[in-house]
Design a protein around this motif. Structure first.
Motif, PDB file in Angstrom:
ATOM      1  N   ASN A 104     -50.670  35.445  84.400  1.00 25.22           N
ATOM      2  CA  ASN A 104     -52.108  35.701  84.184  1.00 25.22           C
ATOM      3  C   ASN A 104     -52.481  37.091  84.678  1.00 25.22           C
ATOM      4  OD1 ASN A 104     -53.347  33.340  82.950  1.00 25.22           O
ATOM      5  ND2 ASN A 104     -52.657  32.251  84.741  1.00 25.22           N
ATOM      6  N   GLU A 105     -51.921  37.451  85.833  1.00 21.28           N
ATOM      7  CA  GLU A 105     -52.214  38.762  86.410  1.00 21.28           C
ATOM      8  C   GLU A 105     -51.739  39.872  85.466  1.00 21.28           C
ATOM      9  OE1 GLU A 105     -50.817  40.754  90.452  1.00 21.28           O
ATOM     10  OE2 GLU A 105     -51.346  38.635  90.666  1.00 21.28           O
ATOM     11  N   LYS A 106     -50.531  39.697  84.929  1.00 22.67           N
ATOM     12  CA  LYS A 106     -49.991  40.726  84.027  1.00 22.67           C
ATOM     13  C   LYS A 106     -50.834  40.817  82.748  1.00 22.67           C
ATOM     14  CE  LYS A 106     -46.241  42.372  81.330  1.00 22.67           C
ATOM     15  NZ  LYS A 106     -44.924  42.796  81.156  1.00 22.67           N
ATOM     16  N   GLU A 180     -72.672  34.841  77.571  1.00 22.83           N
ATOM     17  CA  GLU A 180     -71.242  34.779  77.269  1.00 22.83           C
ATOM     18  C   GLU A 180     -70.538  35.650  78.314  1.00 22.83           C
ATOM     19  OE1 GLU A 180     -69.962  32.959  74.771  1.00 22.83           O
ATOM     20  OE2 GLU A 180     -68.457  34.096  73.662  1.00 22.83           O
ATOM     21  N   PRO A 181     -69.479  35.167  78.943  1.00 19.76           N
ATOM     22  CA  PRO A 181     -68.787  36.005  79.934  1.00 19.76           C
ATOM     23  C   PRO A 181     -68.092  37.179  79.251  1.00 19.76           C
ATOM     24  CG  PRO A 181     -67.555  34.021  79.521  1.00 19.76           C
ATOM     25  CD  PRO A 181     -68.833  33.880  78.749  1.00 19.76           C
ATOM     26  N   GLU A 182     -67.610  38.111  80.073  1.00 19.89           N
ATOM     27  CA  GLU A 182     -66.959  39.288  79.502  1.00 19.89           C
ATOM     28  C   GLU A 182     -65.584  38.909  78.934  1.00 19.89           C
ATOM     29  OE1 GLU A 182     -66.128  43.866  80.664  1.00 19.89           O
ATOM     30  OE2 GLU A 182     -67.216  42.632  82.106  1.00 19.89           O
ATOM     31  N   LEU A 183     -65.354  39.307  77.703  1.00 20.28           N
ATOM     32  CA  LEU A 183     -64.127  38.911  76.995  1.00 20.28           C
ATOM     33  C   LEU A 183     -63.295  40.142  76.633  1.00 20.28           C
ATOM     34  CD1 LEU A 183     -65.861  36.363  74.589  1.00 20.28           C
ATOM     35  CD2 LEU A 183     -64.656  35.843  76.723  1.00 20.28           C
ATOM     36  N   ARG A 216     -62.252  38.151  81.187  1.00 15.25           N
ATOM     37  CA  ARG A 216     -61.924  39.210  82.159  1.00 15.25           C
ATOM     38  C   ARG A 216     -61.624  38.589  83.531  1.00 15.25           C
ATOM     39  NH1 ARG A 216     -62.624  44.734  83.606  1.00 15.25           N
ATOM     40  NH2 ARG A 216     -62.905  45.340  81.456  1.00 15.25           N
ATOM     41  N   GLU A 217     -62.280  37.424  83.796  1.00 12.73           N
ATOM     42  CA  GLU A 217     -62.045  36.750  85.085  1.00 12.73           C
ATOM     43  C   GLU A 217     -61.717  35.286  84.868  1.00 12.73           C
ATOM     44  OE1 GLU A 217     -65.222  37.362  87.864  1.00 12.73           O
ATOM     45  OE2 GLU A 217     -65.010  39.530  87.585  1.00 12.73           O
ATOM     46  N   ALA A 218     -60.739  34.783  85.624  1.00 11.98           N
ATOM     47  CA  ALA A 218     -60.308  33.392  85.466  1.00 11.98           C
ATOM     48  C   ALA A 218     -61.436  32.424  85.798  1.00 11.98           C
ATOM     49  CB  ALA A 218     -59.117  33.131  86.386  1.00 11.98           C
ATOM     50  N   ARG A 219     -61.455  31.289  85.074  1.00  4.53           N
ATOM     51  CA  ARG A 219     -62.447  30.235  85.345  1.00  4.53           C
ATOM     52  C   ARG A 219     -61.778  28.883  85.259  1.00  4.53           C
ATOM     53  NH1 ARG A 219     -68.221  31.759  82.737  1.00  4.53           N
ATOM     54  NH2 ARG A 219     -68.471  29.532  82.857  1.00  4.53           N
ATOM     55  N   GLY A 220     -62.063  28.014  86.239  1.00  2.00           N
ATOM     56  CA  GLY A 220     -61.590  26.632  86.181  1.00  2.00           C
ATOM     57  C   GLY A 220     -60.243  26.443  86.861  1.00  2.00           C
ATOM     58  N   THR A 221     -59.966  25.185  87.203  1.00  6.04           N
ATOM     59  CA  THR A 221     -58.762  24.883  87.988  1.00  6.04           C
ATOM     60  C   THR A 221     -57.871  23.828  87.321  1.00  6.04           C
ATOM     61  OG1 THR A 221     -60.104  23.300  89.201  1.00  6.04           O
ATOM     62  CG2 THR A 221     -59.782  25.437  90.244  1.00  6.04           C
ATOM     63  N   LEU A 229     -57.785  31.629  81.712  1.00  4.27           N
ATOM     64  CA  LEU A 229     -58.215  32.882  81.059  1.00  4.27           C
ATOM     65  C   LEU A 229     -58.601  32.665  79.593  1.00  4.27           C
ATOM     66  CD1 LEU A 229     -55.667  35.496  82.482  1.00  4.27           C
ATOM     67  CD2 LEU A 229     -58.060  35.135  83.127  1.00  4.27           C
ATOM     68  N   PHE A 230     -58.519  31.417  79.129  1.00  5.06           N
ATOM     69  CA  PHE A 230     -58.757  31.148  77.700  1.00  5.06           C
ATOM     70  C   PHE A 230     -60.145  30.559  77.500  1.00  5.06           C
ATOM     71  CE2 PHE A 230     -58.134  29.075  73.567  1.00  5.06           C
ATOM     72  CZ  PHE A 230     -57.383  30.035  72.883  1.00  5.06           C
ATOM     73  N   TRP A 231     -61.030  31.366  76.912  1.00  2.00           N
ATOM     74  CA  TRP A 231     -62.441  30.995  76.752  1.00  2.00           C
ATOM     75  C   TRP A 231     -62.694  30.373  75.386  1.00  2.00           C
ATOM     76  CZ3 TRP A 231     -66.521  30.068  79.538  1.00  2.00           C
ATOM     77  CH2 TRP A 231     -67.802  30.144  78.990  1.00  2.00           C
ATOM     78  N   LEU A 232     -63.419  29.250  75.413  1.00  2.00           N
ATOM     79  CA  LEU A 232     -63.779  28.553  74.173  1.00  2.00           C
ATOM     80  C   LEU A 232     -65.279  28.692  73.970  1.00  2.00           C
ATOM     81  CD1 LEU A 232     -61.681  25.545  75.292  1.00  2.00           C
ATOM     82  CD2 LEU A 232     -61.179  26.803  73.186  1.00  2.00           C
ATOM     83  N   SER A 233     -65.685  29.602  73.102  1.00  2.00           N
ATOM     84  CA  SER A 233     -67.119  29.848  72.894  1.00  2.00           C
ATOM     85  C   SER A 233     -67.832  28.573  72.457  1.00  2.00           C
ATOM     86  CB  SER A 233     -67.332  30.916  71.822  1.00  2.00           C
ATOM     87  OG  SER A 233     -66.721  32.102  72.249  1.00  2.00           O
ATOM     88  N   SER A 234     -67.139  27.782  71.624  1.00  2.27           N
ATOM     89  CA  SER A 234     -67.758  26.554  71.100  1.00  2.27           C
ATOM     90  C   SER A 234     -68.131  25.592  72.230  1.00  2.27           C
ATOM     91  CB  SER A 234     -66.793  25.869  70.146  1.00  2.27           C
ATOM     92  OG  SER A 234     -65.545  25.713  70.798  1.00  2.27           O
ATOM     93  N   HIS A 235     -67.381  25.603  73.315  1.00  2.00           N
ATOM     94  CA  HIS A 235     -67.624  24.691  74.438  1.00  2.00           C
ATOM     95  C   HIS A 235     -68.366  25.362  75.590  1.00  2.00           C
ATOM     96  CE1 HIS A 235     -64.787  22.316  72.219  1.00  2.00           C
ATOM     97  NE2 HIS A 235     -64.861  21.325  73.087  1.00  2.00           N
ATOM     98  N   GLY A 236     -68.434  26.704  75.580  1.00  2.00           N
ATOM     99  CA  GLY A 236     -69.028  27.426  76.702  1.00  2.00           C
ATOM    100  C   GLY A 236     -68.245  27.185  77.984  1.00  2.00           C
ATOM    101  N   ARG A 237     -66.936  26.938  77.844  1.00  7.60           N
ATOM    102  CA  ARG A 237     -66.063  26.698  79.003  1.00  7.60           C
ATOM    103  C   ARG A 237     -64.683  27.289  78.743  1.00  7.60           C
ATOM    104  NH1 ARG A 237     -66.105  20.401  80.103  1.00  7.60           N
ATOM    105  NH2 ARG A 237     -67.096  20.221  78.075  1.00  7.60           N
ATOM    106  N   SER A 238     -63.942  27.482  79.839  1.00  4.19           N
ATOM    107  CA  SER A 238     -62.551  27.902  79.665  1.00  4.19           C
ATOM    108  C   SER A 238     -61.718  26.634  79.462  1.00  4.19           C
ATOM    109  CB  SER A 238     -62.043  28.652  80.903  1.00  4.19           C
ATOM    110  OG  SER A 238     -61.689  27.736  81.919  1.00  4.19           O
TER     111      SER A 238
END
Ligand SMILES: O=P(O)(O)OP(=O)(O)OP(=O)(O)OC[C@H]1O[C@@H](n2cnc3c(O)ncnc32)[C@H](O)[C@@H]1O
Ligand SMILES: [Mg+2]
Length: 266
Positions: A104-106, A180-183, A216-221, A229-238
């Motif tokens: 993820n970092e890379k 929408e978060p930064e993509l 741009r920033e990780a979300r969720g555990t 790092l994978f954002w789903l616009s349709s769900h508004g969640r990663s």
């Protein structure tokens, strides 16, 4: 090839995948084991150039050893701004042994590097067009980058145009909708599944893919791998903010599995 009451062996050492298959097969009364439950299976080199090639390679290698039908999953993340990388190299993007955090970092490093290159190229172009630095360009730059105290200092040395910008009344912030978060790039997860029968070498292949964007920033555990790092616009969640069942309902793996089950009449 498989039915209720059966035990199905997955040719994987990825416990994240196993959890997802357990959730899906559990509903069909099929128990799932993986390579942590079986001794004597060597590491299988993933030398294929496609997800389907690698899934077949893994399923066949394990099935030929255990003498039973085996299901293998080869999957990965394809990022448009990186011309489809990391793709089939997703598990070992940051080198071996595979490490989700390092991968993820890379990924973020590569995408941010790319973004900063294109930003500086754009700034150069703007500079050339407006005969930079020039007062207008400087004023724009102050408005874009300076904090309040810097603005005061810099404005003193610029013309009235800057002061006008300064004096514009502050807009009352309205109740903003969730932003929408930064993509960083569009991307997709891809999954190939192969169910291989060593009795006659026959096999079935099914694929699935899901579109999203890299945050741009990780979300969720929850989840594993690149899910945070994978954002789903349709769900508004990663992807890492979805439950197992929610992820299976939409994911590349869930889609491929439903296709495979359809092929065997389940
Ligand atoms: O080969 P096996 O033993 O099954 O385990 P693996 O983790 O090496 O699996 P792959 O070779 O198929 O590589 C898949 C990589 O792609 C990424 N990936 C695949 N599916 C994913 C998902 O649902 N969520 C997040 N990342 C995923 C993650 O980095 C995985 O390690
Ligand atoms: Mg692998």
């Amino acid at each position: 090839m498989i039915g209720s009451g059966d035990v199905l062996l997955l040719a994987t050492r990825n416990s994240g995948k196993t959890k997802e298959f357990r959730e899906a097969f559990g509903k069909l009364g099929i128990a799932v084991k993986d390579l942590h439950d079986v001794e004597g299976i060597p590491d299988i080199e993933e030398t294929g150039h496609t997800f389907a090639d690698n899934a077949l390679l893994k399923a066949k290698a394990v099935a030929d050893i255990v003498g039973l039908p085996v299901l293998a999953d080869d999957s990965g993340l394809c990022v448009d701004a990186l011309d489809g990388a990391p793709g089939v190299y997703s598990a070992r993007y940051a080198g071996e042994p595979a490490n989700d955090a390092a991968n993820n970092e890379k990924l973020l490093l590569e995408l941010k590097r790319l973004a900063s290159h294109s930003e500086s190229a754009e700034a150069e172009l703007v500079g050339e067009r407006s005969g930079a630095p020039g007062k207008e360009r400087l004023a724009e730059s102050v408005e874009e980058h300076a904090n309040e105290s810097m603005k005061v200092l810099l404005a003193e040395s610029l013309n009235e145009q800057v002061e006008e910008v300064e004096q514009e009344p502050e807009q009352e912030p309205e109740q903003e909708p969730e932003q929408e978060p930064e993509l960083l790039s569009s991307a997709r997860f891809v999954c190939s599944l192969v169910l291989y029968d060593p009795a006659d070498g026959s096999h079935l292949t099914a694929e699935g893919a899901i579109e999203g964007n890299i945050l741009r920033e990780a979300r969720g555990t929850d989840g594993f791998g690149y899910d945070p790092l994978f954002w789903l616009s349709s769900h508004g969640r990663s992807m890492a903010e979805l439950s197992l069942a929610e992820k299976n309902a939409i994911s590349h793996r869930g889609q491929a599995l439903r296709r495979l089950l359809e092929m065997i009449g389940k």
